[in-house]
Scaffold this motif. Sequence first.
Motif, mmCIF file in Angstrom:
data_model
loop_
_atom_site.group_PDB
_atom_site.id
_atom_site.type_symbol
_atom_site.label_atom_id
_atom_site.label_comp_id
_atom_site.label_asym_id
_atom_site.label_seq_id
_atom_site.Cartn_x
_atom_site.Cartn_y
_atom_site.Cartn_z
ATOM 1 N N GLU A 332 51.378 79.869 -4.632
ATOM 2 C CA GLU A 332 50.895 81.559 -4.112
ATOM 3 C C GLU A 332 50.263 82.607 -5.373
ATOM 4 O O GLU A 332 50.620 82.366 -6.112
ATOM 5 N N GLY A 338 45.699 92.241 -0.962
ATOM 6 C CA GLY A 338 47.035 92.839 -0.335
ATOM 7 C C GLY A 338 48.360 91.667 0.310
ATOM 8 O O GLY A 338 48.891 92.056 0.705
ATOM 9 N N ARG A 339 47.683 90.575 -0.274
ATOM 10 C CA ARG A 339 47.989 89.656 0.573
ATOM 11 C C ARG A 339 48.513 88.218 -0.517
ATOM 12 O O ARG A 339 46.932 87.434 -0.956
ATOM 13 N N LYS A 340 49.407 87.624 -0.394
ATOM 14 C CA LYS A 340 48.980 86.313 -1.303
ATOM 15 C C LYS A 340 48.087 85.448 -0.721
ATOM 16 O O LYS A 340 47.847 84.854 0.236
ATOM 17 N N THR A 375 49.145 80.234 13.080
ATOM 18 C CA THR A 375 50.107 80.193 11.207
ATOM 19 C C THR A 375 49.604 81.292 10.480
ATOM 20 O O THR A 375 50.546 82.266 10.144
ATOM 21 N N THR A 376 48.489 81.766 10.341
ATOM 22 C CA THR A 376 47.719 82.846 9.318
ATOM 23 C C THR A 376 46.105 83.340 10.112
ATOM 24 O O THR A 376 45.981 82.302 10.048
ATOM 25 N N GLU A 377 46.706 84.163 9.855
ATOM 26 C CA GLU A 377 44.880 85.184 10.734
ATOM 27 C C GLU A 377 44.565 84.865 9.316
ATOM 28 O O GLU A 377 43.028 84.910 9.298
ATOM 29 N N LEU A 378 44.424 84.664 7.847
ATOM 30 C CA LEU A 378 43.760 84.133 7.502
ATOM 31 C C LEU A 378 42.900 83.282 8.002
ATOM 32 O O LEU A 378 41.321 83.667 7.092
ATOM 33 N N ILE B 199 54.309 90.561 -3.335
ATOM 34 C CA ILE B 199 53.300 89.690 -2.924
ATOM 35 C C ILE B 199 54.003 88.323 -2.274
ATOM 36 O O ILE B 199 53.896 88.404 -1.840
ATOM 37 N N HIS B 225 52.995 90.176 10.380
ATOM 38 C CA HIS B 225 53.476 89.216 9.196
ATOM 39 C C HIS B 225 54.009 89.408 8.331
ATOM 40 O O HIS B 225 53.825 90.289 7.267
ATOM 41 N N ASP B 227 53.341 87.898 5.174
ATOM 42 C CA ASP B 227 52.097 88.750 3.905
ATOM 43 C C ASP B 227 52.699 89.846 4.292
ATOM 44 O O ASP B 227 52.136 90.300 3.147
ATOM 45 N N GLN B 230 56.103 93.597 2.115
ATOM 46 C CA GLN B 230 55.452 94.232 0.369
ATOM 47 C C GLN B 230 56.863 94.625 0.674
ATOM 48 O O GLN B 230 56.136 95.554 0.087
#
Lengths: 392, 322
Positions: A332, A338-340, A375-378, B199, B225, B227, B230
């Motif tokens: 990661e 803002g996110r990994k 799984t992830t919105e990314l 993170i 989520h 992510d 934090q």
Amino acid sequence: MRRTGFLAALCLSTALTALPALAAEKAMQAVDIGWLSKERDLPPVLSNLDEIPADKGVAGARLGISDNDTTGRFMGHDYTLTELVVPLEGDVADGFRQLRDSGHRLIVTDLTAEELQTVAALPEAADTLIFNAGAPDDALRQTACLANVLHTLPSRAMLADALAQFLVKKQWREWFLVIGPATGDKAFADAIRRAAARFGAEIVAEKEWQWDHDIRRTAHEEIPLVTQDVDYQMLIVADERGDFGEYIPYNTWEPTLVAGTQGLVPTAWHKVVEQWGAVQLQNRFEELAGRPMRPEDYAAWAAVRSVGEAVTRENTIEFEPVNAFIRSDAFELAGFKGRKLTYRPWSGQLRQPIPLAAPRALVALAPMEGFLHQTTELDTLGYDAPEVDCDR
Amino acid sequence: MRLRTTLLALGLGLAASPALAAGTLYVSNEKDDSLSVVDIETLEVVDTIPVGMRPRGITLSKDQKTLYICASDSDTVQVMDIASRKILHNLPSGEDPEQFALHPDDRHLYIANEDDAIVTVVDTESRQVVEQIDVGVEPEGMAVSHDGKWAVNTSETTNMVHWIDTATQKLVANTLVDQRPRHAVFTRDDSLLWVSSEIGGTVSIIDVDSKEIVHKISFELPNIHPDRIQPVGMELTSDGRTAFISLGPANHVAVVDAQTYEVKDYLLVGRRVWHMTLTPDEKLLFTANGVSGDVSVIDVEDMSVRKTIKVGRYPWGLAIVE
């Protein structure tokens, strides 16, 4: 208000041995990362406000080295960057071989899609890890299946999806697409069409930009005519080089908002990003390069930092474990968004939020809330696993 | 929308709650260059004090007569007289001071210089820089052990805890933790150090003697989520039983059993919750909510949010004068 009963997973970590203060007492181990790019003969553009800097991309790699080194001091790792810029008439394959001959197996590149495919297919590239920090082409991620390449620059589809999510969320669903003559412009337009179909927007009209004269003096006369008689909510411009797009806002027939490659732009990085600790990264970059950080700089920085993370976490400079770690679930990267950040196993693309930037303010950060993924919105941005058929 | 309704309901409930201890809460407003002053008895803002640019970390001297303020963009630590609420003077702090910790000797400030990868040690009496110590990229969290032996710093991009021996002012060890470590707190007996990784989404519990991680706490909230969860600020109760951990953009504070490391509860607070502080009697916990620009007041006894107080823009750090 009160939520009870959600127990957090408690895990006993693998105990990390405390590290010595400074690694000076033991020999420093060298981690030399290669940089490969090519001189370009760029055609002039009408707007010359933002010159393409000579150190585009590589400046980000240099900052990555400096960030890695600060950690390396404590770990006993000494990072360097060997920069190889292939001359205009030169051959990128020769450049790659040269880096490979000098022992480089971790190589960050700013190349075109075609050049990248050439070097990735070289026999010498078989046991290397190449980072693509310069080519946004979706084919590289979706059909080329380059197993030895990871992409830190977002693809055009990721950018277009980010913009589409924002516009759809705003209910601005009727788009008028104006497309420039360059190959990249057409590819960007393709990504916009795909995004419209994916997220439920409609392209109500398309026009190709045809003028080859200096529009700066006549934009107020010509652009109203081009944009007349079209019923739309949002004008999307595809002009990657920045040739004419800057002259569209305020010259349209209707009072229209402009987005795409100009106006509101989806981008890997922009000087307006300041949340999530990004100010510190922006400051460090400005100090090093004397200019704001550009998307290619960010992509190169992320590539070099990925190597640094793997070397630190695995505490090794050996290629195989570093390569394996970057591709593993354990990897990661904190990328100031803002996110990994992690890599998609099916395409080697770095997952990342996409800022939507107005010239002087951040408007949104995609993925937008409400666009869900199992799984992830990314992974709502760009080509998802079922759309890619690569044996990586 | 839902949050707002809930808060309104809570506001109505306030009338019935028992009287609160006297005291004054100071809140640094990062984007307003000011401190908000809150009367703890009435839970109202009673004053706003203009300070240097981008104030973040704030901490009190032992006698509670002096407040130290990290004015990050003014590149200084300001010294404010609590009685008069006037800035007395500035201390040399190194560039971009973000967080700091006061040594139990009540004299030496350990300051994290975020842009410079340095920890600066300042003597508040002589107003001189005593030492500058190289640490990792973006030093952030600072803590000094209660026995005064250790100063620790967390570096956000290097992802390490740096251990500084205060006797020699030298960096003697490093512990690698998860991505973007923000804050560090020693337990009262100085046997353990808690470190939050923003993170990475975890809190590492580190054994002070061996400098090794002995536990890692992670968090889980429905409909949020992982992510977005934090961990940033942390407060430990003096009885060693409870830890409060703010979860940033997850807009919740986790309540953790500090003995078993089990997360017992999640409390909904304002948006992007940063740092927190307990009242001296540990009956109330205040949280600085950066994005919503307010402070949530948590009743520690029944673990509920009692009130929300509007302060300035981007509240960051808090300190309480009894």
